[in-house]
Design a protein around this motif. Structure first.
Motif, PDB file in Angstrom:
ATOM      1  N   GLY A 153     -16.194   1.018   4.207  1.00 46.47           N
ATOM      2  CA  GLY A 153     -14.802   1.288   4.959  1.00 46.47           C
ATOM      3  C   GLY A 153     -14.013   0.086   4.205  1.00 46.47           C
ATOM      4  O   GLY A 153     -14.320  -1.124   3.661  1.00 46.47           O
ATOM      5  N   ALA A 154     -12.471   0.269   4.382  1.00 51.07           N
ATOM      6  CA  ALA A 154     -11.520  -0.742   4.188  1.00 51.07           C
ATOM      7  C   ALA A 154     -11.758  -1.897   5.093  1.00 51.07           C
ATOM      8  O   ALA A 154     -11.949  -1.496   6.172  1.00 51.07           O
ATOM      9  N   MET A 155     -11.635  -2.920   4.599  1.00 51.01           N
ATOM     10  CA  MET A 155     -11.971  -4.224   5.204  1.00 51.01           C
ATOM     11  C   MET A 155     -10.566  -5.276   4.875  1.00 51.01           C
ATOM     12  O   MET A 155     -10.801  -5.742   3.799  1.00 51.01           O
ATOM     13  N   ALA A 156      -9.711  -5.566   5.640  1.00 59.74           N
ATOM     14  CA  ALA A 156      -8.497  -6.390   5.263  1.00 59.74           C
ATOM     15  C   ALA A 156      -9.233  -7.726   4.921  1.00 59.74           C
ATOM     16  O   ALA A 156      -9.875  -8.374   5.923  1.00 59.74           O
ATOM     17  N   TYR A 183     -11.228  -8.514   2.499  1.00 56.03           N
ATOM     18  CA  TYR A 183     -12.490  -8.269   2.044  1.00 56.03           C
ATOM     19  C   TYR A 183     -12.444  -7.306   0.904  1.00 56.03           C
ATOM     20  O   TYR A 183     -12.641  -7.841  -0.213  1.00 56.03           O
ATOM     21  N   ASN A 207      -6.973   2.415   1.283  1.00 57.19           N
ATOM     22  CA  ASN A 207      -6.566   2.688   2.731  1.00 57.19           C
ATOM     23  C   ASN A 207      -4.957   2.534   3.005  1.00 57.19           C
ATOM     24  O   ASN A 207      -4.406   1.789   2.564  1.00 57.19           O
ATOM     25  N   GLU A 236     -14.564   7.061  13.874  1.00 57.22           N
ATOM     26  CA  GLU A 236     -15.139   5.578  14.156  1.00 57.22           C
ATOM     27  C   GLU A 236     -15.177   5.207  15.670  1.00 57.22           C
ATOM     28  O   GLU A 236     -14.521   5.343  16.504  1.00 57.22           O
ATOM     29  N   ALA A 238     -17.834  -0.503  15.863  1.00 49.88           N
ATOM     30  CA  ALA A 238     -17.304  -1.109  14.908  1.00 49.88           C
ATOM     31  C   ALA A 238     -16.542  -2.378  14.872  1.00 49.88           C
ATOM     32  O   ALA A 238     -16.495  -3.088  15.845  1.00 49.88           O
ATOM     33  N   GLY A 239     -16.472  -3.069  13.485  1.00 44.71           N
ATOM     34  CA  GLY A 239     -15.932  -4.230  13.559  1.00 44.71           C
ATOM     35  C   GLY A 239     -14.291  -4.104  13.455  1.00 44.71           C
ATOM     36  O   GLY A 239     -14.024  -2.896  13.003  1.00 44.71           O
ATOM     37  N   GLY A 278     -19.105   3.016  12.545  1.00 47.34           N
ATOM     38  CA  GLY A 278     -19.138   2.280  13.784  1.00 47.34           C
ATOM     39  C   GLY A 278     -20.648   1.921  14.462  1.00 47.34           C
ATOM     40  O   GLY A 278     -21.193   3.009  14.642  1.00 47.34           O
ATOM     41  N   GLY A 279     -21.286   0.788  13.845  1.00 50.99           N
ATOM     42  CA  GLY A 279     -22.740   0.519  14.305  1.00 50.99           C
ATOM     43  C   GLY A 279     -23.365   1.041  13.461  1.00 50.99           C
ATOM     44  O   GLY A 279     -24.631   0.938  13.600  1.00 50.99           O
ATOM     45  N   GLN A 304     -19.264   5.946   7.299  1.00 50.83           N
ATOM     46  CA  GLN A 304     -18.461   4.927   6.638  1.00 50.83           C
ATOM     47  C   GLN A 304     -19.059   3.556   7.504  1.00 50.83           C
ATOM     48  O   GLN A 304     -19.055   3.474   8.459  1.00 50.83           O
ATOM     49  N   ILE A 305     -19.393   2.581   6.597  1.00 52.87           N
ATOM     50  CA  ILE A 305     -19.794   1.496   7.051  1.00 52.87           C
ATOM     51  C   ILE A 305     -19.028   0.209   6.544  1.00 52.87           C
ATOM     52  O   ILE A 305     -18.431   0.005   5.453  1.00 52.87           O
ATOM     53  N   GLY A 306     -19.048  -0.803   7.455  1.00 57.71           N
ATOM     54  CA  GLY A 306     -18.075  -2.082   7.032  1.00 57.71           C
ATOM     55  C   GLY A 306     -18.828  -3.320   7.085  1.00 57.71           C
ATOM     56  O   GLY A 306     -19.149  -3.996   5.986  1.00 57.71           O
ATOM     57  N   SER A 307     -19.201  -3.739   8.423  1.00 63.37           N
ATOM     58  CA  SER A 307     -19.913  -4.986   8.637  1.00 63.37           C
ATOM     59  C   SER A 307     -21.059  -5.268   7.720  1.00 63.37           C
ATOM     60  O   SER A 307     -20.974  -6.453   7.035  1.00 63.37           O
ATOM     61  N   GLN A 331     -14.016 -10.980  12.059  1.00 67.63           N
ATOM     62  CA  GLN A 331     -14.221  -9.514  12.739  1.00 67.63           C
ATOM     63  C   GLN A 331     -15.426  -8.993  12.150  1.00 67.63           C
ATOM     64  O   GLN A 331     -15.872  -8.947  10.940  1.00 67.63           O
TER      65      GLN A 331
HETATM   66  C1  LIG Z   1     -13.327  -7.297   8.915  1.00 72.36           C
HETATM   67  C2  LIG Z   1     -13.124  -5.806   9.091  1.00 72.36           C
HETATM   68  C3  LIG Z   1     -11.654  -5.710   8.745  1.00 72.36           C
HETATM   69  C4  LIG Z   1     -11.365  -4.254   8.762  1.00 72.36           C
HETATM   70  N1  LIG Z   1     -10.057  -3.717   8.154  1.00 72.36           N
HETATM   71  C5  LIG Z   1      -9.869  -2.468   8.256  1.00 72.36           C
HETATM   72  C6  LIG Z   1      -8.625  -2.208   7.572  1.00 72.36           C
HETATM   73  O1  LIG Z   1      -7.985  -2.759   7.263  1.00 72.36           O
HETATM   74  N2  LIG Z   1      -8.424  -0.679   7.704  1.00 72.36           N
HETATM   75  C7  LIG Z   1      -9.214   0.146   8.158  1.00 72.36           C
HETATM   76  O2  LIG Z   1      -8.954   1.466   8.343  1.00 72.36           O
HETATM   77  N3  LIG Z   1     -10.406  -0.241   8.643  1.00 72.36           N
HETATM   78  C8  LIG Z   1     -10.598  -1.530   8.540  1.00 72.36           C
HETATM   79  N4  LIG Z   1     -12.146  -1.748   9.214  1.00 72.36           N
HETATM   80  C9  LIG Z   1     -12.862  -0.819   9.733  1.00 72.36           C
HETATM   81  C10 LIG Z   1     -13.841  -0.411   8.605  1.00 72.36           C
HETATM   82  O3  LIG Z   1     -13.223   0.029   7.654  1.00 72.36           O
HETATM   83  C11 LIG Z   1     -15.295   0.357   9.092  1.00 72.36           C
HETATM   84  O4  LIG Z   1     -14.590   1.624   9.732  1.00 72.36           O
HETATM   85  C12 LIG Z   1     -15.812  -0.368  10.191  1.00 72.36           C
HETATM   86  O5  LIG Z   1     -16.140  -1.641   9.849  1.00 72.36           O
HETATM   87  C13 LIG Z   1     -17.044   0.545  10.751  1.00 72.36           C
HETATM   88  O6  LIG Z   1     -17.884   0.044  11.732  1.00 72.36           O
HETATM   89  P1  LIG Z   1     -19.135  -1.143  11.248  1.00 72.36           P
HETATM   90  O7  LIG Z   1     -18.326  -2.447  11.231  1.00 72.36           O
HETATM   91  O8  LIG Z   1     -19.791  -1.199  12.465  1.00 72.36           O
HETATM   92  O9  LIG Z   1     -19.989  -0.783  10.059  1.00 72.36           O
HETATM   93  C14 LIG Z   1     -12.266  -3.154   9.380  1.00 72.36           C
HETATM   94  C15 LIG Z   1     -13.635  -3.625   9.698  1.00 72.36           C
HETATM   95  C16 LIG Z   1     -14.089  -5.092   9.658  1.00 72.36           C
HETATM   96  C17 LIG Z   1     -15.422  -5.505   9.913  1.00 72.36           C
END
Ligand SMILES: Cc1cc2nc3c(=O)[nH]c(=O)nc-3n(C[C@H](O)[C@H](O)[C@H](O)COP(=O)(O)O)c2cc1C
Length: 313
Positions: A18-21, A23, A69, A137, A141-142, A169-170, A189-192, A276
């Motif tokens: 996933g998009a992570m601002a 990062y 994103n 989501e 999630a973070g 999310g998770g 979709q995974i972020g963290s 986050q």
């Molecule tokens: C540090 C951080 C920044 C994020 N920034 C965005 C963002 O800019 N746009 C967005 O749609 N989701 C954002 N997310 C959500 C992630 O894209 C993703 O859906 C989410 O991390 C999934 O859950 P997880 O953290 O449990 O894997 C962000 C998540 C994190 C952890």
């Protein structure tokens, strides 16, 4: 592995980073694409030149499809959409607002639209309006979160739409991915899990805090006001939550929180910045390459699915 998501995007594994601002840039996104998944360039807080430059750099580093994103609350969102079309990006994820007005232009430009959805009503609406898939989501999630859990979303939404549903999310290991696939998800979709990777430009302090964190170290600020943001407990979160419960006006809280993601992610201030991150932090025990993370996730997913029929013996 073949799922509706791998078929939709032409990728090997059903995993989107996933998009992570602050990062997800060309380095992280190209790494996950080359590892068989796909990734999304985050545009929040960035200017238009940075966005175009990162898209072009990603194209130099991989020939696989990737996404961008669209932050719907960003005043520059229309121009970001134009860049995405001009640069022929494969897909967008759209969140934090009404995605429907963007569908026509993006789809006409050959860009697939994958809105991030917080409830069943919106899921059905975007399906009717032509979304190619949805990302749903859960509040594990973070970052910015809604109010419903991933399990509740899987229960409520997956059986009630026909387009591919990508769960977020998770998800921190392959057992979770297998569970989502068995629930009928097209992918995750995974972020963290990817924050602590060699390719992540996150500050070493932020990465170390995540490695050291356990489940109860993850808290939410702003939840009581409908502006939940999930991350690691710190002096900032303690103070913010105290201000939140004592009735401090929202604009003052917003001012206090502005820039805290960047402060932790880039400057490494993990006390007055906010790292986050989502609830599933326990599997994050060391820094790995994105390819190693993806390989591990997929190996666990396949093993879990292979073992599942034993339950019926
Ligand atoms: C540090 C951080 C920044 C994020 N920034 C965005 C963002 O800019 N746009 C967005 O749609 N989701 C954002 N997310 C959500 C992630 O894209 C993703 O859906 C989410 O991390 C999934 O859950 P997880 O953290 O449990 O894997 C962000 C998540 C994190 C952890």
């Amino acid at each position: 592995m073949k799922t509706k998501l791998t078929e939709l995007l032409g990728i090997e594994h059903p995993i989107i980073m996933g998009a992570m601002a602050w990062y997800t840039d060309s380095k992280m996104v190209s790494a996950i694409c080359n590892a068989g998944g796909t990734g999304v360039i985050a545009t929040g807080g960035r200017d238009l030149d940075w966005v175009r430059d990162q898209i072009r750099k990603t194209k130099e580093l991989t020939d696989k499809p990737f996404g961008v994103n669209l932050m719907l609350m960003d005043p520059k969102v229309d121009q970001v959409a134009d860049i995405v079309i001009e640069e022929k990006v494969a897909f967008v994820t759209l969140g934090a607002g009404n995605p429907v007005p963007f569908f026509e232009k993006l789809k006409a430009g050959g860009v697939k639209v994958l809105p991030v959805i917080p409830n069943l009503k919106l899921a059905k609406r975007v399906e009717e309006k032509g979304a190619d898939a949805i990302i749903v989501e859960g509040m594990e999630a973070g970052g910015h979160i809604g109010t419903l859990t991933t399990m509740a979303h899987m229960t409520n939404i997956i059986p009630n739409v026909n387009i591919p549903v990508i769960m977020a999310g998770g998800f921190g290991d392959g057992r979770g991915i297998a569970a989502a696939l068995l629930m009928g998800a097209a992918g995750v979709q995974i972020g963290s899990r990817f924050l602590v990777s060699h390719e992540s430009s996150g500050h070493p302090n932020a990465k170390q805090r995540i490695i050291e964190a356990t489940d109860t170290d993850v808290v939410v600020t702003g939840y009581s006001r409908g502006h939940g943001v999930r991350g690691l407990r710190s002096k900032f979160t303690d103070e913010y939550i105290a201000m939140e419960v004592s009735g401090v006006p929202q604009d003052e809280l917003n001012k206090f929180a502005t820039g805290t993601n960047k402060k932790a992610a880039i400057d490494g201030d993990c006390e007055y910045g906010l790292v986050q991150v989502g609830q599933s932090v326990v599997p994050i025990t060391k820094e790995m390459s994105i390819k190693e993370i993806v390989d591990e996730l997929m190996e666990e997913t396949v093993k879990t699915l292979q073992k599942a029929p034993d339950l019926l013996k």
